[in-house]
Design an enzyme around this catalytic site. Structure first.
Site, short mmCIF file in Angstrom:
data_model
loop_
_atom_site.label_atom_id
_atom_site.label_comp_id
_atom_site.label_asym_id
_atom_site.label_seq_id
_atom_site.Cartn_x
_atom_site.Cartn_y
_atom_site.Cartn_z
N TYR A 283 66.95 -27.93 -35.63
CA TYR A 283 66.40 -29.33 -35.86
C TYR A 283 65.32 -29.28 -36.77
O TYR A 283 64.41 -28.33 -36.93
CB TYR A 283 65.54 -29.51 -34.42
N TYR B 115 69.79 -38.72 -39.14
CA TYR B 115 68.51 -38.13 -38.07
C TYR B 115 68.88 -39.08 -36.87
O TYR B 115 68.42 -40.17 -36.80
CB TYR B 115 67.25 -38.73 -38.73
#
Lengths: 95, 381
Positions: free
Chosen positions: B289, B339
């Site tokens: 991430y 995202y």
């Protein structure tokens, strides 16, 4: 609550107002440009507390990790906001 | 000790397109992604009896049931901490299945994060909670909030913004060959990175920041026993955990003694290695991430893929490229693909283990998906 003893009592201690810069950034508001870019700092106080504040009265290129700073207060919307400046100022007093 | 290891598997994945303006509701994105994941698994919506999503997700479980035709559901749960908790969704789903609380759980995350509420704008949370201690000083956006943490890392190890740029170049290279990525066919050079504007000086430039995206993703989790009868080879959940530590904060993670470390990721790492018996050299692909490029550096070090302060050299030496020792974010990551709050990373992990990724790595046996404060290890079923 105190994470060590579970006490709910608390009291105020006056801090020396002195500390060192742990980290810093130059913050520019994404939508509303500031008159001057704000230097946001993490300050490690002598007493061991770390807090977020601003560094004032110096140029961005003079900021560095570990520099000694001291508290000052600025009135913002009726709130006394703690701010920091370099200990002893950045430029020698021209007397 | 009871363990989640290898009792549940991911058997279906689905997603919408990733865009900047989906032109439809978040609920519609969610149901499109879930329906695609259920079909990919070879199941019907009526087979779903549990859901997991983010606390932040706007899509109500009951609305999802009505739209998809799920008649009954016996498990719903949500994970805190935004994208940092994205891998905890898999932990919840696996735990529900392992406990017999649900048979088949769908994990979903869908939003219009560019055309609707944009996370990168100055926060609406002006006061209250920890915001009161931070916002008055000029920490208005996640980029500013995280940078005060990152700067100490740069100071400790002599890391520069160009070092962060070398990660972005790799992410964009991987996205450039991924047709689903927003930045498909748009790689960048380090020079492009260094010419992008400062967002927070001297830490983050524009190209260090993740995208803002519209889209939805989903995956289906069921027991390993059931998984064996479905149409894809199961992707086993070898381990799934969270890493919450005292004095932690999601946005303002300034209060650990040493802010050049990521104690939450170190804790997830120690649990994953202990549960699986694996170590850093056993991981074939890592999906990490990255709301901002520096968190990749912290996580590479927290998992022991390289030593402390060595992530810049590890990346510069080509180790995270497709032909490197540890290919990272093979789909382009949140900087390059989209995202979708980190859940799109889990889908890429599944594709790498199925052998269907566009940037397929050879001989993948174990994939790490890490969101810092939550993580999973996926393996062959």
């Amino acid at each position: 609550m105190c994470p060590r003893c579970g006490s709910l009592e608390w009291e105020v201690h006056e801090a020396s107002g002195r500390g060192t810069v742990h980290s810093w950034i130059v913050s520019r508001h994404p939508n509303k440009p500031d008159r001057d870019p704000r230097i946001v700092v993490l300050v490690d106080l002598e007493e061991g507390v770390r807090l977020v504040s601003n560094l004032r009265e110096l140029d961005v290129c003079e900021v560095h990790n570990g520099m000694a700073v001291e508290v000052m207060f600025d009135m913002v919307n009726d709130v006394a906001l703690p701010q920091f400046r370099p200990v002893g100022g950045t430029t020698p007093a021209a007397v | 000790m009871p363990s989640l290891s290898h009792t549940a598997a991911i058997v279906g994945i689905g997603q919408t397109e990733f865009s900047k303006d989906s032109g439809r509701s978040e609920l519609r994105l969610a149901v499109e992604a879930v329906r695609a994941a259920v079909e990919d698994a070879g199941l019907e919506p009526r087979d779903i009896d549990g859901t997991v999503t983010f606390v932040q997700d706007s899509n109500d479980e009951l609305a999802l049931m009505r739209s998809l035709g799920i008649p009954r559901m016996r498990w719903t749960s949500r994970t805190p901490f935004g994208g940092g908790g994205s891998c905890a969704t898999i932990e919840h789903a696996a735990a529900a299945v392992a406990a017999g609380a649900a048979d088949t759980v769908v994990v979903y995350r869908a939003f219009n994060e560019r055309s609707g509420h944009r996370f990168g704008q100055p926060t609406r949370q002006a006061a209250g909670g920890s915001f009161a201690w931070h916002r008055p000083y000029g920490l208005d956006t996640p980029a500013q909030m995280y940078s005060l943490w990152f700067q100490r890392y740069m100071h400790e190890f002599g890391v520069t913004n160009a070092d962060f740029g070398r990660y972005t170049v790799v992410a964009r290279k991987h996205a450039a060959t991924n047709p689903k990525a927003w930045f498909y066919e748009r790689p960048i050079t380090l020079d492009d990175h260094q010419k992008s504007r400062w967002i927070v000086e001297p830490i983050l430039r524009l190209l260090d920041c993740c995208q803002e995206s519209d889209g939805g993703v989903a995956c289906v989790v069921t027991s390993m026993d059931r998984a064996k009868d479905l149409q894809h080879p199961p992707v086993a959940i070898d381990a799934a955990t969270q890493g919450n530590t005292i004095d932690s904060d999601v946005l303002f993670n300034y209060y650990h003694e040493d802010t050049s470390r990521f104690p939450e990721a170190e804790y997830t790492a120690s649990q994953l290695w202990a549960t699986t018996g694996l170590g850093p050299t056993d991981i074939d692909v890592a999906l990490i991430y990255e709301n901002f490029s520096p968190v990749v550096f912290y996580q590479l070090e927290a998992y022991g893929f390289c030593g402390r302060g060595e992530a810049k050299d590890f990346i510069a030496d080509g180790n995270i490229d497709l032909d490197g020792k540890l290919p990272v974010n093979t789909h382009g990551g949140l900087l390059g693909e989209a995202y979708i709050h980190g859940v799109n990373n889990i889908l890429e992990g599944v594709r790498q283990l199925r052998g269907t990724a566009v940037n397929q790595v050879g001989g993948v046996e174990h994939v790490l998906c890490s969101a810092g404060r939550s993580a999973v290890v996926l393996g062959k079923g």
